[in-house]
Design an enzyme around this catalytic site. Structure first.
Site, PDB file in Angstrom:
ATOM      1  N   LYS A 228     -65.543  -0.033 -14.650  1.00  0.00           N
ATOM      2  CA  LYS A 228     -64.383  -0.051 -13.765  1.00  0.00           C
ATOM      3  C   LYS A 228     -64.080   1.372 -13.349  1.00  0.00           C
ATOM      4  CE  LYS A 228     -61.613  -3.291 -12.131  1.00  0.00           C
ATOM      5  NZ  LYS A 228     -61.920  -4.718 -11.918  1.00  0.00           N
TER       6      LYS A 228
HETATM    7  P1  NAD Z   1     -54.578  -6.367  -4.011  1.00  0.00           P
HETATM    8  O1  NAD Z   1     -54.272  -4.940  -3.987  1.00  0.00           O
HETATM    9  O2  NAD Z   1     -55.300  -6.966  -2.835  1.00  0.00           O
HETATM   10  O3  NAD Z   1     -53.230  -7.218  -4.237  1.00  0.00           O
HETATM   11  C1  NAD Z   1     -52.336  -7.023  -5.298  1.00  0.00           C
HETATM   12  C2  NAD Z   1     -51.102  -7.861  -5.009  1.00  0.00           C
HETATM   13  O4  NAD Z   1     -50.223  -7.840  -6.140  1.00  0.00           O
HETATM   14  C3  NAD Z   1     -50.268  -7.375  -3.824  1.00  0.00           C
HETATM   15  O5  NAD Z   1     -49.830  -8.494  -3.075  1.00  0.00           O
HETATM   16  C4  NAD Z   1     -49.072  -6.678  -4.484  1.00  0.00           C
HETATM   17  O6  NAD Z   1     -47.933  -6.683  -3.660  1.00  0.00           O
HETATM   18  C5  NAD Z   1     -48.895  -7.585  -5.685  1.00  0.00           C
HETATM   19  N1  NAD Z   1     -48.122  -6.996  -6.780  1.00  0.00           N
HETATM   20  C6  NAD Z   1     -48.240  -5.773  -7.348  1.00  0.00           C
HETATM   21  N2  NAD Z   1     -47.339  -5.623  -8.333  1.00  0.00           N
HETATM   22  C7  NAD Z   1     -46.653  -6.788  -8.383  1.00  0.00           C
HETATM   23  C8  NAD Z   1     -45.593  -7.259  -9.193  1.00  0.00           C
HETATM   24  N3  NAD Z   1     -45.058  -6.493 -10.152  1.00  0.00           N
HETATM   25  N4  NAD Z   1     -45.146  -8.520  -8.979  1.00  0.00           N
HETATM   26  C9  NAD Z   1     -45.676  -9.299  -8.022  1.00  0.00           C
HETATM   27  N5  NAD Z   1     -46.677  -8.904  -7.233  1.00  0.00           N
HETATM   28  C10 NAD Z   1     -47.150  -7.670  -7.411  1.00  0.00           C
HETATM   29  O7  NAD Z   1     -55.417  -6.643  -5.355  1.00  0.00           O
HETATM   30  P2  NAD Z   1     -56.417  -7.832  -5.681  1.00  0.00           P
HETATM   31  O8  NAD Z   1     -57.784  -7.382  -5.370  1.00  0.00           O
HETATM   32  O9  NAD Z   1     -55.878  -9.101  -5.105  1.00  0.00           O
HETATM   33  O10 NAD Z   1     -56.311  -7.884  -7.277  1.00  0.00           O
HETATM   34  C11 NAD Z   1     -55.285  -8.592  -7.963  1.00  0.00           C
HETATM   35  C12 NAD Z   1     -55.716  -8.839  -9.393  1.00  0.00           C
HETATM   36  O11 NAD Z   1     -56.939  -9.577  -9.413  1.00  0.00           O
HETATM   37  C13 NAD Z   1     -55.988  -7.598 -10.246  1.00  0.00           C
HETATM   38  O12 NAD Z   1     -55.673  -7.871 -11.585  1.00  0.00           O
HETATM   39  C14 NAD Z   1     -57.491  -7.420 -10.101  1.00  0.00           C
HETATM   40  O13 NAD Z   1     -58.057  -6.650 -11.146  1.00  0.00           O
HETATM   41  C15 NAD Z   1     -57.924  -8.863 -10.147  1.00  0.00           C
HETATM   42  N6  NAD Z   1     -59.238  -9.164  -9.611  1.00  0.00           N
HETATM   43  C16 NAD Z   1     -59.590  -8.806  -8.334  1.00  0.00           C
HETATM   44  C17 NAD Z   1     -60.835  -9.168  -7.833  1.00  0.00           C
HETATM   45  C18 NAD Z   1     -61.250  -8.883  -6.420  1.00  0.00           C
HETATM   46  O14 NAD Z   1     -62.324  -9.351  -6.027  1.00  0.00           O
HETATM   47  N7  NAD Z   1     -60.472  -8.189  -5.613  1.00  0.00           N
HETATM   48  C19 NAD Z   1     -61.738  -9.862  -8.646  1.00  0.00           C
HETATM   49  C20 NAD Z   1     -61.339 -10.227  -9.936  1.00  0.00           C
HETATM   50  C21 NAD Z   1     -60.095  -9.882 -10.395  1.00  0.00           C
END
Ligand code: NAD
Length: 416
Positions: A106
């Site tokens: 990561k």
């Molecule tokens: P992103 O940046 O696209 O979105 C994050 C979202 O979370 C945003 O809408 C933000 O406003 C919201 N957020 C942040 N803090 C918050 C809070 N306290 N309460 C409510 N909402 C809040 O990120 P993403 O890529 O969607 O990733 C989200 C999660 O999924 C993370 O844990 C990431 O590690 C995990 N993840 C992502 C992927 C991927 O392919 N992008 C794959 C597996 C896991």
């Protein structure tokens, strides 16, 4: 780091809990519990006003016995070395669980990308990419998007690496835009995988998806795509939130309309026809499926007793603390753990990496079909282990994943 619910401490606790149910060699456990390599970089970026800002970033490779390390890059103000370590470790288990030929890594930069102009973001992404090029490589460590990064950032990383090394290296990073060798279906892969997991969990728990209600925390890549696919499955998404607040509509939110609204305004709040709610309300809401899809440490010992969802499908990495897990398990909440539930992203990243090496590209329907097969097979493997051993779904998933990493380590042995 003194942060409450330190993610790395959480990751180690989850590992130790699983290992206590396994019969593994002590030396093997010592090895796979350790982080292999950690890089911290502090670098300058020229800002639009001509000033210079310093930023700190990380790239952590937890374990590579199953293959090159794989894992996303996060741009968020709270990024720390411990958070990056935890996320790297979770990637090792996730790849092993899905039988992908990858280890776990990561990366991240402590920055709020919303406060940068597009040119500042480009300079920061390129400089960070050049700083980690000493350990990033299509054969040994392959980044992808995570919180705060997107296909455009991946395009800059690919381009920077390619200029530094010569040639064009599409396989160095996944989650790229499709015209640059990105895979069809990668952008929506994590959310689609969350839907497959939630659908299988509903089947197992005797819930009809067409009668089910869903709440989604976070509306970025994972949250919005999970909501979209749950909506397309026929479930009623009644609540959604992001960092600015939440919205509720008992009749079901128009998700395509909300995606357009969030794209236009930058938030889900003030969506016509919905009532405002807080994030705490959303987590405690009466619903069939709760999808945390924001950040780690959201479901804690404090709020776990209030959760009314029957199923938690973990879109985010590490959304549930080990203390909360115990409470949820004792209350009979069915948890589809992150390393299974959100593995659609790394699965299609694997497909993209393979396409990048071969320069031969697949159709969207082929990607979706292979993703569904992989997710359903892995879900059933974890369910089997859960039923056979009586362990909760997370510990069952961990024992399968750790067992595979341990087996590979013992076969490879120690160099020299
Ligand atoms: P992103 O940046 O696209 O979105 C994050 C979202 O979370 C945003 O809408 C933000 O406003 C919201 N957020 C942040 N803090 C918050 C809070 N306290 N309460 C409510 N909402 C809040 O990120 P993403 O890529 O969607 O990733 C989200 C999660 O999924 C993370 O844990 C990431 O590690 C995990 N993840 C992502 C992927 C991927 O392919 N992008 C794959 C597996 C896991």
């Amino acid at each position: 780091m003194s942060r409450k619910n330190n993610p790395y401490e959480m990751a180690l606790k989850q590992f130790d809990a699983a290992v206590s149910h396994m019969d593994l060699d002590e030396g093997t456990v010592k090895y796979i519990r350790s982080i292999r390599r950690e890089l911290t970089v502090t670098f300058p970026v020229e800002m639009d006003d001509g000033g210079i800002e310093m930023f700190t970033g990380y790239r952590v490779q937890h374990n590579n016995v199953l293959g090159p390390t794989k894992g996303g890059i996060r741009f968020h103000p709270n990024v720390t070395l411990d958070e990056t370590r935890a996320l790297a470790m979770w990637m090792t288990w996730k790849s092993a669980l899905l039988r992908l030929p990858f280890g776990g890594a990561k990366g991240g930069v402590a920055v709020d990308p919303r406060k940068l102009s597009i040119n500042e973001l480009r300079r920061l992404s390129r400089r960070y990419a050049s700083e980690i090029t000493i350990i990033m490589n299509p054969e040994s460590d392959i980044p992808a998007p995570d919180v705060g990064t997107n296909p455009q950032v991946m395009a800059w990383i690919m381009d920077t690496y390619s200029w530094l090394r010569g040639g064009t290296a599409p396989a160095v990073v996944t989650g790229k835009p499709v015209p640059l060798g990105g895979s069809q279906g990668r952008l929506e892969a994590t959310g689609m995988g969350v839907m497959f997991s939630a659908r299988e969990a509903m089947k197992y728990n005797g819930i009809d998806p067409k009668e089910a209600t869903v709440a989604v925390q976070g509306f970025g890549n994972v949250g919005s795509m999970s909501a979209r696919f749950m909506h397309e499955l026929g479930s009623r998404v009644v609540a959604v939130s992001d960092v600015y607040g939440g919205i509720y509509n008992s009749n079901g939110i128009d998700i395509p309309g909300l995606i357009e609204h969030a794209r236009r305004t930058g938030s889900v709040t003030d969506f016509p026809g919905s009532e405002p709610i807080t994030n705490e309300d959303l987590l405690a809401m009466k619903c069939d499926v709760l999808i945390p899809a924001a950040l780690e440490g959201q479901i804690t010992e404090e709020n776990a007793p209030k959760i009314q969802a029957k199923i938690i499908a973990e879109g985010a990495n590490g959304p549930t603390t080990p203390g909360a897990d115990k409470i949820l398990h004792s209350r009979g909440v069915f948890v589809v753990p992150d390393i299974l539930c959100n593995a659609g992203g790394v699965t299609v990243s694997y497909f993209e990496w393979v396409q990048g090496w071969q320069h031969f590209f697949w159709r969207r329907d082929e990607v979706a079909r292979k993703l569904e097969e992989t997710m359903v097979e892995s879900f059933n493997a974890v369910l089997d282990q859960h039923e056979k051993t009586g362990l909760d779904m997370r510990t069952a998933a961990y024992t399968l994943a750790i067992g595979r990493v341990a087996e590979a380590f013992e076969m490879r042995g120690i160099f020299p």
